[in-house]
Each structure stands twice: as C-alpha cells, then as structure tokens.
Design a protein around this motif. Structure first.
Motif, PDB file in Angstrom:
ATOM      1  N   THR A   6       0.836  -1.198   0.000  1.00 41.00           N
ATOM      2  CA  THR A   6       0.000   0.000   0.000  1.00 41.00           C
ATOM      3  C   THR A   6       0.865   1.241   0.000  1.00 41.00           C
ATOM      4  O   THR A   6       0.660   2.164  -0.775  1.00 41.00           O
ATOM      5  CB  THR A   6      -0.928   0.015   1.236  1.00 41.00           C
ATOM      6  N   HIS A   7       1.874   1.272   0.883  1.00 37.39           N
ATOM      7  CA  HIS A   7       2.727   2.443   0.981  1.00 37.39           C
ATOM      8  C   HIS A   7       3.523   2.657  -0.300  1.00 37.39           C
ATOM      9  O   HIS A   7       3.626   3.772  -0.783  1.00 37.39           O
ATOM     10  CB  HIS A   7       3.671   2.327   2.176  1.00 37.39           C
ATOM     11  N   GLN A   8       4.074   1.589  -0.866  1.00 34.77           N
ATOM     12  CA  GLN A   8       4.855   1.744  -2.087  1.00 34.77           C
ATOM     13  C   GLN A   8       3.989   2.275  -3.216  1.00 34.77           C
ATOM     14  O   GLN A   8       4.423   3.101  -3.996  1.00 34.77           O
ATOM     15  CB  GLN A   8       5.491   0.412  -2.480  1.00 34.77           C
ATOM     16  N   ARG A  62      -8.078  -3.220   7.365  1.00 35.96           N
ATOM     17  CA  ARG A  62      -8.849  -2.522   6.340  1.00 35.96           C
ATOM     18  C   ARG A  62      -8.406  -1.073   6.207  1.00 35.96           C
ATOM     19  O   ARG A  62      -8.365  -0.533   5.116  1.00 35.96           O
ATOM     20  CB  ARG A  62     -10.339  -2.581   6.660  1.00 35.96           C
ATOM     21  N   LEU A  63      -8.109  -0.425   7.332  1.00 33.68           N
ATOM     22  CA  LEU A  63      -7.647   0.962   7.277  1.00 33.68           C
ATOM     23  C   LEU A  63      -6.408   1.082   6.407  1.00 33.68           C
ATOM     24  O   LEU A  63      -6.311   1.959   5.567  1.00 33.68           O
ATOM     25  CB  LEU A  63      -7.309   1.475   8.680  1.00 33.68           C
ATOM     26  N   THR A  64      -5.444   0.202   6.611  1.00 32.02           N
ATOM     27  CA  THR A  64      -4.212   0.296   5.838  1.00 32.02           C
ATOM     28  C   THR A  64      -4.396  -0.265   4.437  1.00 32.02           C
ATOM     29  O   THR A  64      -3.820   0.258   3.495  1.00 32.02           O
ATOM     30  CB  THR A  64      -3.054  -0.428   6.548  1.00 32.02           C
ATOM     31  N   GLY A  65      -5.180  -1.282   4.287  1.00 33.84           N
ATOM     32  CA  GLY A  65      -5.381  -1.906   2.983  1.00 33.84           C
ATOM     33  C   GLY A  65      -6.080  -1.009   1.984  1.00 33.84           C
ATOM     34  O   GLY A  65      -5.810  -1.061   0.797  1.00 33.84           O
ATOM     35  N   LYS A  66      -6.962  -0.146   2.445  1.00 31.26           N
ATOM     36  CA  LYS A  66      -7.667   0.759   1.544  1.00 31.26           C
ATOM     37  C   LYS A  66      -6.788   1.914   1.099  1.00 31.26           C
ATOM     38  O   LYS A  66      -7.133   2.630   0.189  1.00 31.26           O
ATOM     39  CB  LYS A  66      -8.909   1.336   2.238  1.00 31.26           C
ATOM     40  N   GLY A  67      -5.684   2.110   1.798  1.00 31.74           N
ATOM     41  CA  GLY A  67      -4.803   3.206   1.421  1.00 31.74           C
ATOM     42  C   GLY A  67      -5.325   4.561   1.837  1.00 31.74           C
ATOM     43  O   GLY A  67      -4.821   5.582   1.405  1.00 31.74           O
ATOM     44  N   GLY A  68      -6.343   4.620   2.679  1.00 27.78           N
ATOM     45  CA  GLY A  68      -6.895   5.893   3.112  1.00 27.78           C
ATOM     46  C   GLY A  68      -6.203   6.449   4.332  1.00 27.78           C
ATOM     47  O   GLY A  68      -6.608   7.465   4.864  1.00 27.78           O
ATOM     48  N   ILE A  69      -5.153   5.809   4.776  1.00 26.11           N
ATOM     49  CA  ILE A  69      -4.458   6.200   5.987  1.00 26.11           C
ATOM     50  C   ILE A  69      -2.998   6.486   5.642  1.00 26.11           C
ATOM     51  O   ILE A  69      -2.411   5.816   4.810  1.00 26.11           O
ATOM     52  CB  ILE A  69      -4.578   5.069   7.043  1.00 26.11           C
ATOM     53  N   LEU A  70      -2.436   7.529   6.236  1.00 27.66           N
ATOM     54  CA  LEU A  70      -1.032   7.833   6.004  1.00 27.66           C
ATOM     55  C   LEU A  70      -0.150   6.817   6.711  1.00 27.66           C
ATOM     56  O   LEU A  70      -0.351   6.536   7.894  1.00 27.66           O
ATOM     57  CB  LEU A  70      -0.672   9.216   6.557  1.00 27.66           C
ATOM     58  N   ALA A  71       0.807   6.286   5.995  1.00 19.62           N
ATOM     59  CA  ALA A  71       1.800   5.375   6.557  1.00 19.62           C
ATOM     60  C   ALA A  71       3.159   5.921   6.143  1.00 19.62           C
ATOM     61  O   ALA A  71       3.453   6.005   4.952  1.00 19.62           O
ATOM     62  CB  ALA A  71       1.604   3.965   6.015  1.00 19.62           C
ATOM     63  N   VAL A  72       3.945   6.337   7.120  1.00 13.23           N
ATOM     64  CA  VAL A  72       5.219   6.973   6.817  1.00 13.23           C
ATOM     65  C   VAL A  72       6.379   6.112   7.281  1.00 13.23           C
ATOM     66  O   VAL A  72       6.268   5.349   8.236  1.00 13.23           O
ATOM     67  CB  VAL A  72       5.312   8.387   7.441  1.00 13.23           C
ATOM     68  N   ARG A  73       7.481   6.260   6.605  1.00 11.76           N
ATOM     69  CA  ARG A  73       8.700   5.522   6.946  1.00 11.76           C
ATOM     70  C   ARG A  73       9.649   6.512   7.612  1.00 11.76           C
ATOM     71  O   ARG A  73       9.914   7.571   7.078  1.00 11.76           O
ATOM     72  CB  ARG A  73       9.317   4.964   5.672  1.00 11.76           C
ATOM     73  N   ARG A  74      10.128   6.146   8.783  1.00 15.04           N
ATOM     74  CA  ARG A  74      11.112   6.964   9.504  1.00 15.04           C
ATOM     75  C   ARG A  74      12.341   6.112   9.743  1.00 15.04           C
ATOM     76  O   ARG A  74      12.290   5.184  10.538  1.00 15.04           O
ATOM     77  CB  ARG A  74      10.554   7.458  10.835  1.00 15.04           C
ATOM     78  N   GLY A  75      13.413   6.408   9.034  1.00 13.37           N
ATOM     79  CA  GLY A  75      14.654   5.660   9.187  1.00 13.37           C
ATOM     80  C   GLY A  75      14.436   4.189   8.893  1.00 13.37           C
ATOM     81  O   GLY A  75      13.803   3.817   7.919  1.00 13.37           O
TER      82      GLY A  75
END
Length: 152
Positions: A6-8, A62-75
C-alpha cells in the motif's frame, strides 16, 4: 494488500519538485514535533489507541489496505501512522484529513510529504499549520488544493 505494498503504491515520486516540503535531515524537527504533539504509531499501537483491540484485526487491516491512511517511513523503523489523522475517541479517520490525503496522492505527493505538509506554517493560514485546522474542512481542503497543485 500489505502495508508495504500500500505504501509503495502511494509513494511514487511526484511529477516535479515540491520545494516547500523539507526532506532528509531538514525534516527531522518537523517529525519530532509531529511525534511529540500527536504521535507516530505502529499498526498495533494504532489499533490499541483507536479501540480496535490489542492484536492486529480486520478493521485495522482494512484501514491500511484501503490506502486511506497515512503510513510513513522513519529511518529503519517499520511504517508508522501519524496520530493527527484520527479522531481517537471516535476511532475513525478525520474526514477532512482523509480528503487531503487522497488529494495529495492524486497530485503525486508521497505519504511523508503529505504528513509534513500538515505541520508546516502556511501563508494561506496566516502562518498557522494545517494540522491546527483539521476540524475546518473548507479551510483545510481549500489550502491543500492550492498548495498541492502548486498554485500560489
């Protein structure tokens, strides 16, 4: 779809430079402020904070799978979920924030750029930050539309 997939999908490079959004070490103070004020949480912590239970469950997935939520990478950390996007007592995404996330992604912004945008002083908001206007849908979305389209 996994968090990583999702994030990619939502982290493709933008079509052109976004000069107002800091990157690398220049963004560290903004990330620190975000973590201090609203938190940056793992998926398990997000599920706990929103009352989804103590294990990953269907609703959190479901929140992450739909892509409607911000997912950030830190280090080297796993994906983290900025707390400012949630109405914690209600256990839901804030609708205006979700609209801004969708807009940013349509405009080619990464999740990291969208998250940072919320914490930067904004001329259109008289130097205040978009995160402080999460409950003012009209002002928040109007400002995001101009900024994310590159309109001054």
């Amino acid at each position: 779809m996994t968090d990583r997939e999702t994030h990619q999908r939502h982290s493709s490079p933008p079509p052109g430079p976004i000069p107002a959004i800091p990157s690398g070490r220049k963004a560290d103070p903004v990330w620190s402020t975000m973590r201090r004020e609203h938190g940056l949480y793992t998926i398990l912590e997000t599920a706990q904070r929103l009352g989804f239970g103590y294990e990953p469950n269907l609703r959190a997935s479901r929140l992450t799978g739909k892509g409607g939520i911000l997912a950030v990478r830190r280090g080297q950390e796993a994906f983290l979920y900025p707390g400012f996007q949630f109405d914690e007592p209600g256990g839901r995404m804030l609708p205006a924030v979700q609209d801004v996330i969708r807009l940013g992604r349509r405009m080619g912004w990464t999740d990291e750029q969208v998250a940072l945008w919320f914490y930067l002083p904004n001329k259109a908001l008289r130097g205040k930050r978009p995160v402080d206007f999460r409950d003012d849908e009209e002002k928040l979305i109007g400002t995001a539309e101009k900024d994310m389209a590159g309109v001054s």
